[in-house]
Design a protein around this motif. Structure first.
Motif, mmCIF file in Angstrom:
data_model
loop_
_atom_site.group_PDB
_atom_site.id
_atom_site.type_symbol
_atom_site.label_atom_id
_atom_site.label_comp_id
_atom_site.label_asym_id
_atom_site.label_seq_id
_atom_site.Cartn_x
_atom_site.Cartn_y
_atom_site.Cartn_z
ATOM 1 N N ILE A 145 56.254 -115.686 23.332
ATOM 2 C CA ILE A 145 55.062 -114.166 23.832
ATOM 3 C C ILE A 145 54.928 -114.226 24.602
ATOM 4 O O ILE A 145 54.406 -113.285 25.358
ATOM 5 C CB ILE A 145 54.328 -113.893 22.471
ATOM 6 C CG1 ILE A 145 52.902 -114.325 22.667
ATOM 7 C CG2 ILE A 145 54.450 -114.139 21.063
ATOM 8 C CD1 ILE A 145 51.886 -113.831 22.011
ATOM 9 N N ASN A 146 54.754 -115.016 25.754
ATOM 10 C CA ASN A 146 54.672 -114.840 27.450
ATOM 11 C C ASN A 146 52.916 -114.304 27.153
ATOM 12 O O ASN A 146 52.730 -113.635 28.549
ATOM 13 C CB ASN A 146 55.367 -113.864 27.535
ATOM 14 C CG ASN A 146 55.672 -113.983 29.229
ATOM 15 O OD1 ASN A 146 54.848 -114.781 29.542
ATOM 16 N ND2 ASN A 146 55.609 -112.677 29.783
ATOM 17 N N ALA A 147 51.840 -114.851 26.375
ATOM 18 C CA ALA A 147 50.523 -114.827 26.859
ATOM 19 C C ALA A 147 49.942 -114.967 28.454
ATOM 20 O O ALA A 147 50.662 -115.948 28.710
ATOM 21 C CB ALA A 147 50.340 -115.212 25.606
ATOM 22 N N ASP A 148 49.039 -114.117 28.506
ATOM 23 C CA ASP A 148 48.988 -114.948 29.754
ATOM 24 C C ASP A 148 48.057 -115.311 30.275
ATOM 25 O O ASP A 148 47.514 -115.651 31.148
ATOM 26 C CB ASP A 148 48.542 -112.963 30.576
ATOM 27 C CG ASP A 148 49.378 -111.531 30.511
ATOM 28 O OD1 ASP A 148 49.932 -111.744 31.402
ATOM 29 O OD2 ASP A 148 50.081 -111.313 29.508
ATOM 30 N N VAL A 149 47.088 -115.217 29.004
ATOM 31 C CA VAL A 149 45.945 -116.503 29.040
ATOM 32 C C VAL A 149 46.396 -116.820 27.807
ATOM 33 O O VAL A 149 45.925 -116.923 26.453
ATOM 34 C CB VAL A 149 44.715 -115.742 29.325
ATOM 35 C CG1 VAL A 149 44.060 -117.035 29.187
ATOM 36 C CG2 VAL A 149 44.777 -114.815 30.664
ATOM 37 N N LEU A 150 46.272 -118.454 27.969
ATOM 38 C CA LEU A 150 45.164 -118.915 26.440
ATOM 39 C C LEU A 150 44.159 -119.773 26.734
ATOM 40 O O LEU A 150 43.995 -120.653 27.764
ATOM 41 C CB LEU A 150 46.159 -120.609 26.407
ATOM 42 C CG LEU A 150 46.315 -121.024 25.229
ATOM 43 C CD1 LEU A 150 45.640 -120.301 24.065
ATOM 44 C CD2 LEU A 150 47.187 -122.606 25.152
ATOM 45 N N CYS A 151 42.952 -119.979 25.955
ATOM 46 C CA CYS A 151 41.863 -120.303 25.580
ATOM 47 C C CYS A 151 42.315 -121.468 24.804
ATOM 48 O O CYS A 151 42.934 -121.771 22.864
ATOM 49 C CB CYS A 151 40.741 -119.290 25.204
ATOM 50 S SG CYS A 151 39.269 -120.281 25.081
ATOM 51 N N ILE A 152 41.132 -122.949 25.130
ATOM 52 C CA ILE A 152 41.970 -123.915 25.032
ATOM 53 C C ILE A 152 41.346 -124.399 23.781
ATOM 54 O O ILE A 152 40.949 -125.559 23.472
ATOM 55 C CB ILE A 152 42.657 -125.425 25.965
ATOM 56 C CG1 ILE A 152 40.731 -125.246 27.036
ATOM 57 C CG2 ILE A 152 43.562 -124.463 26.470
ATOM 58 C CD1 ILE A 152 40.962 -126.620 27.557
ATOM 59 N N GLY A 153 40.354 -123.782 24.365
ATOM 60 C CA GLY A 153 38.770 -124.111 22.727
ATOM 61 C C GLY A 153 37.443 -122.973 22.985
ATOM 62 O O GLY A 153 38.009 -122.800 24.230
#
Length: 334
Positions: A145-153
């Motif tokens: 979805i081309n998300a701008d940020v991913l928080c890994i936890g």
């Protein structure tokens, strides 16, 4: 001619200043629900002048003794699943609101996720393998979805502290499938001990710092209470040379909200709308003008705007309270 040149330079300067401010992440933590969403649910977020939402797919551990993480099941609400995440993201992106995907882990029998610490090597492996499957599923979704940020936890202090090599390897695996920016949501009393900030793009903090013991601190008293914390945050920021992101921030509209801002237990017949306003104004005053500060996500925002919050509500949401009007003004500032 000289006057025109000066005016032109002033206009350019103002424009650059505006652009710098609009780059801040003015986010809301959008709570997953059992329903799909549409423009009716998104319009209040737009009115709040938010340019980002945090979408939160959930996972859960049934038995802490054998900590296998389950996720994307038919026992979860739609918004907590992968399909729900994709549907929510599509609706927000259509109106140019950006996405942070922020997975959350839930312990079904209670307890705090930061205390999650398996009792044997065998159980550590169960946790690690299932967590990897969980995060990589949503890392691939984030890329799709081309998300701008991913928080890994989110708030996994003991897991992070006891298995540092696992997390470094996991970050490498995530970067193979997701090309956007990464952060981790450290609890306010954890962030100074996280070992892998150098490998991420943002230093993420769930910013529930204790700042005042008073019943209704003024804005100035809230700001005074932030000073020692802000100095320490700046120290970590300088050490790793990464921007700081408040992955969560906010206050309840309840007496003594600045004393232990993380407390979510129910309080009966105690509503203090002003303390919430003062606390949010103080955070904005202290952080939003700092170049090293990326922005934040207020906790929290529900999809049924007409059914939540209000002047008799003492929970975290700013919806239908004076805090919502304040948020609109703060997020709109240039």
């Amino acid at each position: 001619m000289k006057t025109k040149k000066i005016l032109f330079l002033l206009l350019i300067s103002l424009q650059l200043s505006c652009n710098s401010q609009t780059q801040k992440i003015n986010g809301v933590s959008f709570v997953a629900s059992r329903d799909s969403i549409n423009s009716k649910h998104i319009n209040p977020v737009k009115r709040a002048q938010s340019n980002y939402v945090a979408l939160m797919p959930y996972s859960f551990i049934r038995n802490i003794e054998t900590p296998k993480i389950e996720f994307n099941t038919n026992r979860e609400w739609f918004g907590e699943t992968k399909n729900g995440l994709l549907q929510y993201a599509k609706e927000f992106q259509e109106v140019n609101i950006k996405i942070m995907i922020k997975p959350h882990l839930w312990l079904r029998r209670g307890g705090y996720t930061g205390d999650l610490k398996p009792s044997s090597e065998e159980n550590w492996k169960i946790l690690e393998n299932s967590y990897k499957a969980y995060i990589l599923t949503y890392a691939k979704a984030a890329q799709a979805i081309n998300a701008d940020v991913l928080c890994i936890g989110t708030e996994l202090e003991q897991f992070v502290a006891n298995r540092p090599s696992y997390w470094l390897d996991l970050i490498k695996e995530i970067r193979k499938v997701y090309k956007g920016k990464l952060t981790y949501a450290a609890n306010w009393d954890e962030y100074k001990r996280v070992s892998f900030w150098a490998d991420l793009d943002f230093i993420g903090i769930d910013a529930y710092f204790p700042v005042s013991d008073k019943k209704t601190p003024t804005v100035e008293e809230f700001e005074l209470g932030w000073q020692a914390h802000k100095t320490e945050i700046k120290g970590i920021q300088k050490k790793f040379n990464k921007p700081v992101l408040f992955t969560e921030f906010g206050y309840r509209s309840v007496d003594y909200a600045g004393k232990k801002p993380w407390k979510s237990n129910r309080v009966i017949d105690n509503v203090n709308l002003q303390v919430q306003v003062n606390g949010l104004q103080a955070i904005h005053n202290q952080f939003w003008q700092e170049d090293w500060f990326a922005g934040g996500f207020i906790w929290k925002w529900f999809h049924r705007h007409d059914k939540v919050g209000g002047k008799k509500n003492n929970r975290f949401t700013p919806q239908n309270k004076p805090a919502e009007e304040l948020l609109r003004r703060l997020y709109h500032q240039k």
